[in-house]
Design an enzyme around this catalytic site. Sequence first.
Site, mmCIF file in Angstrom:
data_model
loop_
_atom_site.group_PDB
_atom_site.id
_atom_site.type_symbol
_atom_site.label_atom_id
_atom_site.label_comp_id
_atom_site.label_asym_id
_atom_site.label_seq_id
_atom_site.Cartn_x
_atom_site.Cartn_y
_atom_site.Cartn_z
ATOM 1 N N LYS A 1 -6.828 3.866 -5.558
ATOM 2 C CA LYS A 1 -5.697 4.484 -6.295
ATOM 3 C C LYS A 1 -5.158 3.557 -7.375
ATOM 4 O O LYS A 1 -4.966 3.966 -8.508
ATOM 5 C CB LYS A 1 -4.523 4.763 -5.344
ATOM 6 N N ARG B 1 -10.287 -7.282 -0.815
ATOM 7 C CA ARG B 1 -9.549 -7.106 -2.069
ATOM 8 C C ARG B 1 -8.751 -8.355 -2.442
ATOM 9 O O ARG B 1 -8.180 -9.020 -1.588
ATOM 10 C CB ARG B 1 -8.600 -5.921 -1.867
ATOM 11 N N ARG C 1 4.685 9.552 -0.508
ATOM 12 C CA ARG C 1 3.904 9.157 0.668
ATOM 13 C C ARG C 1 4.321 9.904 1.918
ATOM 14 O O ARG C 1 3.714 9.721 2.968
ATOM 15 C CB ARG C 1 4.111 7.670 0.911
ATOM 16 N N ARG D 1 -3.357 -9.981 -0.745
ATOM 17 C CA ARG D 1 -2.093 -9.424 -0.269
ATOM 18 C C ARG D 1 -1.925 -9.666 1.224
ATOM 19 O O ARG D 1 -2.879 -9.536 1.982
ATOM 20 C CB ARG D 1 -2.051 -7.924 -0.546
ATOM 21 N N ARG E 1 -2.002 0.597 8.482
ATOM 22 C CA ARG E 1 -1.636 1.341 7.271
ATOM 23 C C ARG E 1 -2.408 2.652 7.182
ATOM 24 O O ARG E 1 -1.900 3.659 6.698
ATOM 25 C CB ARG E 1 -1.899 0.481 6.028
HETATM 26 P P1 AMP Z 1 0.830 0.042 -1.766
HETATM 27 O O1 AMP Z 1 0.811 -1.054 -2.770
HETATM 28 O O2 AMP Z 1 0.965 1.405 -2.404
HETATM 29 O O3 AMP Z 1 -0.306 -0.018 -0.782
HETATM 30 O O4 AMP Z 1 2.187 -0.152 -0.894
HETATM 31 C C1 AMP Z 1 2.410 -1.328 -0.131
HETATM 32 C C2 AMP Z 1 3.541 -1.086 0.865
HETATM 33 O O5 AMP Z 1 4.742 -0.738 0.166
HETATM 34 C C3 AMP Z 1 3.316 0.046 1.849
HETATM 35 O O6 AMP Z 1 2.560 -0.356 2.969
HETATM 36 C C4 AMP Z 1 4.759 0.406 2.215
HETATM 37 O O7 AMP Z 1 5.306 -0.571 3.102
HETATM 38 C C5 AMP Z 1 5.483 0.252 0.892
HETATM 39 N N1 AMP Z 1 5.491 1.501 0.083
HETATM 40 C C6 AMP Z 1 4.911 1.692 -1.145
HETATM 41 N N2 AMP Z 1 5.141 2.934 -1.598
HETATM 42 C C7 AMP Z 1 5.867 3.559 -0.655
HETATM 43 C C8 AMP Z 1 6.389 4.876 -0.527
HETATM 44 N N3 AMP Z 1 6.198 5.807 -1.476
HETATM 45 N N4 AMP Z 1 7.085 5.183 0.597
HETATM 46 C C9 AMP Z 1 7.295 4.259 1.568
HETATM 47 N N5 AMP Z 1 6.815 3.006 1.526
HETATM 48 C C10 AMP Z 1 6.105 2.651 0.426
#
Ligand code: AMP
Length: 206
Positions: free
Chosen positions: A13, A127, A88, A153, A164
């Site tokens: 994504k 990654r 999400r 990360r 996740r």
């Molecule tokens: P990502 O970079 O999109 O994988 O997001 C990393 C982390 O940020 C996730 O595991 C959540 O803890 C938090 N997060 C990101 N976007 C959201 C969202 N739309 N709703 C809730 N938590 C989020």
Amino acid sequence: MRFILLGPPGAGKGTQAQILAKTLGVPQLSTGDMLRAHVALKSELGLQVNRYLQSGGLVPDEIILQMIENRLQEADAQIGFVFDGFPRTLIQAKELEFICQKLNIKLDGVIFIKVSDDEIVERVCGRCVDVTTGQIYHVKYNPPPPGVEIKIRDDDQEEIVRHRLNVYKENTAPLVQFYESKGILKIVDGTGLIGSVTQRVLESVN
Ligand code: AMP
């Protein structure tokens, strides 16, 4: 030009959102990046959300929705955007409809990037990110050039990735049907080379 990129963690994504946003000339709105920036700055919001990011759990909907509503009112988002990692949950998706009504904007499409579980764990666990530019690499499939300072990360360790993935299945996967029922879902095969996926993503928005 307003699109949502939907898919499990590690489906590509972020990479595809970056390319799509650049191609369309609109900002990439990644809630994950916004939250990580707050954590790095140790802002009040950063301190509040850090534990959710560390564990791979979801940040509460109200916090995310407030952050998105504010971000959508900034000047660069007026011509369009590509959402990456948002919405999400069904609550976020439904609230986004209200926000769009309020701001008098309409979504053009939701692109679902489809990838199997095993491939996700393999991809996410290798990654890494360029510390300076934010460019995403993979130690095996897309290694960073020599001399680039990279980091991994915290939430990309296998155990957290599996968590996740479960969080995704429980909370986010139902959005596929939600947007399908609205007639704006486009399904893209997320396997194969980055360039091939990009081609499919671009075809889906044209
Ligand atoms: P990502 O970079 O999109 O994988 O997001 C990393 C982390 O940020 C996730 O595991 C959540 O803890 C938090 N997060 C990101 N976007 C959201 C969202 N739309 N709703 C809730 N938590 C989020």
